[in-house]
Design a protein around this motif. Structure first.
Motif, mmCIF file in Angstrom:
data_model
loop_
_atom_site.group_PDB
_atom_site.id
_atom_site.type_symbol
_atom_site.label_atom_id
_atom_site.label_comp_id
_atom_site.label_asym_id
_atom_site.label_seq_id
_atom_site.Cartn_x
_atom_site.Cartn_y
_atom_site.Cartn_z
ATOM 1 N N TRP A 260 11.356 13.736 -6.270
ATOM 2 C CA TRP A 260 11.892 12.695 -7.253
ATOM 3 C C TRP A 260 13.416 12.400 -7.052
ATOM 4 N N HIS A 261 13.826 12.826 -5.507
ATOM 5 C CA HIS A 261 15.179 12.657 -4.755
ATOM 6 C C HIS A 261 16.030 11.728 -4.983
ATOM 7 N N PRO A 262 17.571 11.145 -5.482
ATOM 8 C CA PRO A 262 18.028 10.409 -5.694
ATOM 9 C C PRO A 262 18.182 9.271 -4.313
ATOM 10 N N THR A 263 17.457 10.076 -3.165
ATOM 11 C CA THR A 263 17.895 9.341 -2.407
ATOM 12 C C THR A 263 16.534 7.938 -1.999
ATOM 13 N N ILE A 264 15.558 8.160 -3.025
ATOM 14 C CA ILE A 264 14.921 7.156 -2.621
ATOM 15 C C ILE A 264 15.032 6.607 -4.367
ATOM 16 N N SER A 265 15.652 6.956 -5.645
ATOM 17 C CA SER A 265 15.291 5.793 -6.726
ATOM 18 C C SER A 265 16.317 5.645 -6.779
ATOM 19 N N ILE B 191 9.563 16.371 -15.399
ATOM 20 C CA ILE B 191 10.113 15.467 -15.739
ATOM 21 C C ILE B 191 10.100 14.808 -17.310
ATOM 22 N N PRO B 192 11.111 15.182 -18.184
ATOM 23 C CA PRO B 192 10.819 14.675 -20.297
ATOM 24 C C PRO B 192 10.296 13.158 -19.867
ATOM 25 N N ALA B 193 9.075 13.391 -20.917
ATOM 26 C CA ALA B 193 9.446 11.745 -20.782
ATOM 27 C C ALA B 193 10.476 10.211 -21.476
ATOM 28 N N GLY B 194 10.600 9.553 -21.222
ATOM 29 C CA GLY B 194 11.590 8.400 -20.772
ATOM 30 C C GLY B 194 13.052 8.745 -21.083
ATOM 31 N N ALA B 195 13.064 10.236 -19.385
ATOM 32 C CA ALA B 195 14.046 10.235 -18.852
ATOM 33 C C ALA B 195 14.722 8.823 -17.891
ATOM 34 N N GLY B 196 15.984 9.046 -17.918
ATOM 35 C CA GLY B 196 16.093 8.022 -16.640
ATOM 36 C C GLY B 196 15.202 7.807 -15.050
ATOM 37 N N ASP B 197 14.886 9.310 -15.346
ATOM 38 C CA ASP B 197 14.250 9.815 -13.644
ATOM 39 C C ASP B 197 13.382 9.002 -12.976
ATOM 40 N N TRP B 198 12.580 8.543 -14.622
ATOM 41 C CA TRP B 198 11.327 7.183 -13.905
ATOM 42 C C TRP B 198 11.482 6.081 -13.744
ATOM 43 N N LEU B 199 12.384 5.763 -14.217
ATOM 44 C CA LEU B 199 13.480 4.339 -13.516
ATOM 45 C C LEU B 199 14.005 4.093 -12.055
ATOM 46 N N PHE B 200 13.384 3.545 -11.204
ATOM 47 C CA PHE B 200 14.306 2.917 -9.891
ATOM 48 C C PHE B 200 15.192 2.458 -10.401
ATOM 49 N N GLN C 245 8.613 17.385 5.413
ATOM 50 C CA GLN C 245 8.010 15.751 6.484
ATOM 51 C C GLN C 245 8.186 14.804 5.565
ATOM 52 N N TRP C 246 7.823 13.735 5.496
ATOM 53 C CA TRP C 246 7.412 12.302 4.939
ATOM 54 C C TRP C 246 7.006 12.236 3.424
ATOM 55 N N TRP C 247 7.519 11.743 2.976
ATOM 56 C CA TRP C 247 7.100 12.329 1.572
ATOM 57 C C TRP C 247 7.955 13.251 0.536
ATOM 58 N N THR C 248 8.681 13.455 1.041
ATOM 59 C CA THR C 248 9.046 14.915 0.621
ATOM 60 C C THR C 248 10.091 14.327 -0.593
ATOM 61 N N TYR C 249 10.641 13.733 -0.460
ATOM 62 C CA TYR C 249 11.798 12.920 -0.787
ATOM 63 C C TYR C 249 11.082 12.574 -2.104
ATOM 64 N N ARG D 299 0.603 -1.066 0.113
ATOM 65 C CA ARG D 299 -0.218 0.220 0.168
ATOM 66 C C ARG D 299 1.303 0.967 0.041
ATOM 67 N N PHE D 300 1.809 1.132 1.163
ATOM 68 C CA PHE D 300 2.987 2.375 0.406
ATOM 69 C C PHE D 300 3.719 2.589 -0.494
ATOM 70 N N TYR D 301 3.982 1.478 -1.295
ATOM 71 C CA TYR D 301 4.424 1.459 -2.572
ATOM 72 C C TYR D 301 3.910 2.629 -3.628
ATOM 73 N N PHE D 302 2.764 2.462 -3.257
ATOM 74 C CA PHE D 302 1.744 2.849 -4.622
ATOM 75 C C PHE D 302 1.563 4.168 -3.908
ATOM 76 N N LEU D 303 1.146 4.470 -2.519
ATOM 77 C CA LEU D 303 1.358 5.814 -1.648
ATOM 78 C C LEU D 303 2.497 6.920 -2.554
ATOM 79 N N GLY D 304 3.736 5.945 -2.520
ATOM 80 C CA GLY D 304 5.256 7.440 -2.638
ATOM 81 C C GLY D 304 5.069 7.277 -4.268
ATOM 82 N N LEU D 305 4.449 7.006 -5.084
ATOM 83 C CA LEU D 305 3.895 6.939 -6.577
ATOM 84 C C LEU D 305 3.690 8.139 -6.702
ATOM 85 N N ASP D 306 1.901 7.799 -5.524
ATOM 86 C CA ASP D 306 1.507 8.889 -5.704
ATOM 87 C C ASP D 306 2.298 10.184 -5.592
#
Length: 486
Positions: free
Chosen positions: A102-107, A458-467, A94-98, A75-82
């Motif tokens: 889209w901070h590298p700290t998460i992905s 975040i441009p379409a197709g950018a590497g940022d979209w991938l964990f 607060q929590w979820w700011t990273y 459930r939190f996997y989905f919430l983080g993506l929201d």
């Protein structure tokens, strides 16, 4: 390769099920590693022990990982993506700011979300694989054996599907030959060298094979809403087919999954609709009932997403000012409150869509019938059946808003209307905006009242979209070769 101490304990853990009186997960840490002396026939001696094994696998899907209040099960996997979309706004301190940044700290390869996703999904997969082997080698009756294996394979398919969506682009955009994630259908241990990344085609072929078996074998019957029955398997397969662009199959699965389920009334939607998923609520197809002693206090789901709760909590779930105008005054989903007097600019709007119940907690709703209306509508339109798809869309719209007027949209405009309706219906639930942008290879364009540090494109197709695949996987798996580039 999976390295998890719980997996090495698994077989003797299941043996202890004879003495269990509850389905909690405290027992996961009490047994010693299996030495090979206990046979599957003894472990899975009857239906009760098999049931305990399956419930144990499902329990892992809502477990606390990595001692962070944002890494708690699926459930939190989905919430983080929201929070990575545009419609949901996070308190920048607060929590979820990273996640919102889209901070590298998460992905990144050392990011906590990357590690949490990888460890969690593969723990469930290996747990399931181990139990499948034991059940298949047992002396259970054929029908009971087939049903148990089918339920476990559905869980495996759902886990691989969500792994694939995090660690690669969409099936259509990436292509079937793109590297996805390592594929395992047999148990592994800390001594397993591990596999290289399988292709998208290989992974999705396995996902569909598992779900096909589940749909064919399971019935609509089940002991509780958290168990996997035929309807849940159909729902998951509908989403997989939607992701793959199998439009006709997606529409058929979605229609079958939602058949007989009734959409929530306004009274239920605006009160208990998202904290109580059983009994009076006839819309939820699958989710996790949560008891008050399982709520986890500050780490609970509703601590994060109910900003009006009376109990203490993080209360960090705000709504973008650009999202609010999409809802008419007569739409039951218009649950927004102007709270600008109490918060800085990023906290202009709140929503009482998600409310604690009287026990200071609430159930974790995962998937409901309205989602299947929208999958069916999109799939029909994309398959060239615009009239049918538009009718399904309007059926949902009219229920949510008695004053709704059917649009004259066709073609791409109709698809865009459906995608907007998906955001309106499902925000805060299953990462819909993030996944739909990724599925259609669109950019994320931040606007509205996000904090300045969270305003970007975040441009379409950018590497940022991938964990990125965790560095720890490369350190212990000599066979994995390709990292996701940023």
């Amino acid at each position: 390769m999976i390295k998890n101490k719980k997996m090495k304990k698994l077989f003797l853990v299941i043996l202890t099920a004879f003495a269990l009186t509850s389905c909690g997960n405290d027992w996961l840490d009490v047994a010693q590693p299996h030495d090979g002396s206990v046979t599957p026939n003894i472990i899975y001696a009857d239906q009760a022990t098999v049931t305990n094994a399956i419930v144990g696998s499902i329990d892992l899907m809502k477990e606390y990982y990595y001692d962070r209040h944002v890494t708690v099960g699926y459930r939190f996997y989905f919430l983080g993506l929201d929070f990575m979309g545009n419609d949901i706004v996070s308190n920048p301190g607060q929590w979820w700011t990273y996640e919102s940044q889209w901070h590298p700290t998460i992905s990144s390869k050392t990011g906590y979300q990357s590690s949490y996703y990888w460890a969690m999904f593969y723990e469930v997969i290996n747990d399931v694989n181990t139990k499948i082997v034991g059940i298949q080698e047992s002396t259970l009756g054929d029908a009971a054996k087939a049903a148990a294996v089918a339920e476990l394979k559905a869980i495996r398919a759902y886990s691989y599907f969500n792994l694939a969506r995090a660690f690669q682009f969409s099936y259509v955009h990436a292509g079937e030959n793109a590297p996805c994630v390592p594929l395992y259908t047999e148990p592994t241990s800390s001594e397993t060298k591990g596999n290289d990344r399988a292709s998208m085609k290989e992974v999705f072929t396995q996902i569909l094979a598992d779900l096909d078996e589940a749909v064919t074998t399971l019935t609509d019957e089940r002991a509780d809403i958290f168990r996997i029955n035929k309807r849940v398997a159909l729902l998951w397969r509908a989403n997989v087919n939607l992701e793959m662009g199998n439009w006709t199959a997606a529409a058929a699965d979605a229609k079958a999954a939602r058949a007989g389920y009734t959409l929530m009334s306004k009274a239920v939607y605006q009160s208990t609709g998202f904290n109580s998923i059983k009994d009076a609520n006839t819309e939820w197809i699958w989710g996790f009932p949560i008891q008050s002693d399982q709520a986890m206090g500050y780490a609970s789901l509703f601590s994060h997403i109910d900003i009006f709760r009376k109990q203490a909590g993080y209360k960090n779930f705000f709504i973008n000012e650009t999202f609010v105008p999409n809802f008419t005054d007569t739409d039951m989903r218009n649950t927004f409150v102007d709270i600008s007097a109490s918060y800085p600019s990023w906290g202009k709007w709140g929503s009482f869509k998600f409310q604690d119940n009287a026990d200071a907690c609430g159930d974790y709703g995962m998937h409901r019938a309205s989602e299947m209306y929208l999958v069916e509508a999109e799939a029909l339109v994309r398959a060239g059946k615009e009239t049918e798809g538009h009718a399904v869309l309007y059926e949902l719209q009219k229920h949510r808003d008695p004053q709704a007027v059917k649009s004259a949209n066709t073609g791409n405009d109709l698809v865009e209307e459906i995608l907007l309706e998906r955001r309106k219906e499902l925000y805060g639930e299953i990462g819909t905006e993030f996944f739909d942008l990724k599925r259609y290879n669109k950019p994320l364009v931040r606007n509205g009242n996000h904090a300045i540090s969270h305003m970007f494109t975040i441009p379409a197709g950018a590497g940022d979209w991938l964990f990125q695949i965790p560095q720890s996987e490369f350190d212990r798996n000599p066979n994995i070769k390709v990292q996701n580039e940023r």
